[in-house]
Design a protein around this motif. Structure first.
Motif, PDB file in Angstrom:
ATOM      1  N   GLN A  51       0.777  -1.015  -0.419  1.00 58.21           N
ATOM      2  CA  GLN A  51       0.455   0.182  -0.094  1.00 58.21           C
ATOM      3  C   GLN A  51       0.799   1.094  -0.468  1.00 58.21           C
ATOM      4  O   GLN A  51       0.301   2.079  -0.641  1.00 58.21           O
ATOM      5  N   PHE A  52       2.207   1.389   0.859  1.00 60.83           N
ATOM      6  CA  PHE A  52       2.933   2.507   0.946  1.00 60.83           C
ATOM      7  C   PHE A  52       3.732   3.007  -0.508  1.00 60.83           C
ATOM      8  O   PHE A  52       3.004   3.892  -1.069  1.00 60.83           O
ATOM      9  N   VAL A  53       3.981   1.275  -1.683  1.00 62.79           N
ATOM     10  CA  VAL A  53       4.231   2.261  -2.324  1.00 62.79           C
ATOM     11  C   VAL A  53       3.381   2.509  -3.844  1.00 62.79           C
ATOM     12  O   VAL A  53       3.331   3.844  -4.326  1.00 62.79           O
ATOM     13  N   LYS A  54       1.866   2.020  -3.379  1.00 66.85           N
ATOM     14  CA  LYS A  54       0.826   1.741  -4.073  1.00 66.85           C
ATOM     15  C   LYS A  54       0.465   3.794  -4.349  1.00 66.85           C
ATOM     16  O   LYS A  54       0.248   4.334  -4.620  1.00 66.85           O
ATOM     17  N   ASP A  55       0.150   4.452  -2.940  1.00 63.30           N
ATOM     18  CA  ASP A  55       0.412   5.633  -2.447  1.00 63.30           C
ATOM     19  C   ASP A  55       1.098   6.781  -3.054  1.00 63.30           C
ATOM     20  O   ASP A  55       0.485   8.005  -3.251  1.00 63.30           O
ATOM     21  N   PHE A  56       1.908   5.826  -2.493  1.00 67.80           N
ATOM     22  CA  PHE A  56       3.380   7.501  -3.041  1.00 67.80           C
ATOM     23  C   PHE A  56       3.115   7.528  -3.991  1.00 67.80           C
ATOM     24  O   PHE A  56       3.626   8.587  -5.236  1.00 67.80           O
ATOM     25  N   LEU A  57       2.925   6.492  -5.434  1.00 66.10           N
ATOM     26  CA  LEU A  57       3.147   6.557  -6.411  1.00 66.10           C
ATOM     27  C   LEU A  57       1.981   7.327  -7.224  1.00 66.10           C
ATOM     28  O   LEU A  57       1.400   8.292  -8.010  1.00 66.10           O
ATOM     29  N   LYS A  58       0.755   7.980  -6.597  1.00 70.88           N
ATOM     30  CA  LYS A  58      -0.428   8.311  -6.706  1.00 70.88           C
ATOM     31  C   LYS A  58       0.000  10.079  -6.151  1.00 70.88           C
ATOM     32  O   LYS A  58      -1.233  10.554  -6.374  1.00 70.88           O
ATOM     33  N   GLY A  59       1.226   9.894  -5.384  1.00 71.40           N
ATOM     34  CA  GLY A  59       1.434  10.863  -4.432  1.00 71.40           C
ATOM     35  C   GLY A  59       0.334  11.313  -3.675  1.00 71.40           C
ATOM     36  O   GLY A  59       0.459  12.436  -2.630  1.00 71.40           O
ATOM     37  N   ARG A  60      -0.033  10.546  -2.707  1.00 67.03           N
ATOM     38  CA  ARG A  60      -1.009  10.476  -1.728  1.00 67.03           C
ATOM     39  C   ARG A  60       0.211  10.352  -0.340  1.00 67.03           C
ATOM     40  O   ARG A  60       0.211   9.075   0.527  1.00 67.03           O
ATOM     41  N   ILE A  61       1.124  11.128  -0.515  1.00 67.12           N
ATOM     42  CA  ILE A  61       2.546  10.546   0.552  1.00 67.12           C
ATOM     43  C   ILE A  61       2.020  12.201   1.336  1.00 67.12           C
ATOM     44  O   ILE A  61       2.238  12.899   1.204  1.00 67.12           O
ATOM     45  N   LYS A  62       1.960  11.849   2.946  1.00 67.05           N
ATOM     46  CA  LYS A  62       1.459  12.950   4.014  1.00 67.05           C
ATOM     47  C   LYS A  62       3.847  13.701   4.424  1.00 67.05           C
ATOM     48  O   LYS A  62       4.236  11.960   4.354  1.00 67.05           O
TER      49      LYS A  62
END
Length: 312
Positions: A51-62
């Motif tokens: 999930q961390f990688v998928k979120d990062f790629l979508k720009g969803r990184i806090k």
């Protein structure tokens, strides 16, 4: 395998490498680089679906989570480069010793100073998952140095395989300065041509005097390195669930790392270079079309496969 590249010309520390144009067309299925490529495919697939990688790629990184990821990288690379320095004259690793070109400790120190201030060393600590990774690297460097190849290859070749894409993602999502503060980890000032350097590195790796059993152990260790990375990803994901939502600018298309980023309508608009023929609203309209959505989904999947290798 003989190298298709000339040896890098290096002067004083900090000089930029210069390489002759060359193609690596003499790869054997039994070369270590090929064994690693084939032997870690399944690990790639699993890593790209965290999930961390998928979120990062979508720009969803806090931002707070990105800071913690940078901390994890600091401890990981400090251990790795300590063991690399320890084994710089050991024939099982010496040909892969490129401290000026590859080492990341100084770059990560700059990033941590930006995020945490001058006293950053007092403000950070090694997480449980990262400590397990660090402990394994130290064990390998001190007791099985031939396996250090697996950890160096997994990290550095990944860092050079698309770090610019991740740098753009983080810079955009976290509104980091365009001057590069906070993302120095992704900047390799002393590698003038990443593709040619990777060819050189793989050629040096393939030329190591290793028997079949040792090569198999290196591939097994590379898969362990992937598992350690995934444990860190999952730990960060758990922490992320407990963090308060931050104001983000939302997800955005991921550049696939090919071609000129300025030619991508979305990025061109954000960079202020979009021409009259490619306005941002046109791109958004196209993105709503089912066929375009299918193509975008495929592109994101490809990008995820590459990014899983070099995100921590």
């Amino acid at each position: 395998m003989p190298s298709a590249l000339e040896s890098p010309e290096t002067g004083e520390e900090g000089d930029v490498l210069r390489y002759q144009e060359a193609e690596d067309d003499s790869v054997s299925p039994m070369d270590l680089s090929e064994l690693l490529k084939e032997g870690t495919k399944e690990s790639h697939d699993r890593a790209e679906n965290t999930q961390f990688v998928k979120d990062f790629l979508k720009g969803r990184i806090k931002k707070e989570l990105f800071k913690l990821a940078t901390v994890a990288l600091h401890f990981t690379y400090s251990a790795l480069e300590e063991e690399i320095d320890r084994n710089k004259s050991n024939p099982v690793f010496a040909p892969l010793y490129f401290p000026v070109e590859l080492h990341r400790r100084e770059a990560l120190a700059k990033d941590l100073k930006y995020f945490y201030g001058e006293d950053w060393k007092e403000k950070i600590q090694c997480s449980e998952a990262t400590q397990q990774y660090v402990d394994r690297i130290h064990h390998v460097g001190q007791h099985e140095p031939e396996l250090l190849v697996a950890h160096a290859y997994t990290r550095y070749m990944g860092d050079l395989s698309g770090g610019q894409v991740l740098k753009k993602v983080a810079q955009r999502a976290l509104k980091l300065p365009s001057t590069g503060e906070g993302i120095q980890f992704y900047v390799f000032d002393n590698v003038s041509n990443a593709q040619q350097f990777k060819q050189l590195y793989r050629a040096r790796m393939n030329a190591l005097d290793l028997d079949k059993n040792t090569k198999e152990r290196i591939v097994e260790e590379a898969n362990k390195a992937f598992r350690f990375n995934m444990q860190v990803f999952n730990e960060l994901d758990e922490i992320g669930r407990s963090l308060a939502e931050e104001a983000q600018d939302g997800g955005f298309p991921v550049h696939d790392g090919k071609g000129d980023i300025r030619k991508c309508p979305y990025y061109a608009d954000k960079l202020g270079t979009a021409g009259p023929g490619c306005p941002f609203h046109t791109a958004i309209g196209l993105a709503r079309q089912p066929l375009v959505q299918l193509v975008l989904a495929a592109c994101v999947a490809v990008a995820a496969g590459a990014a899983a290798w070099y995100i921590l």
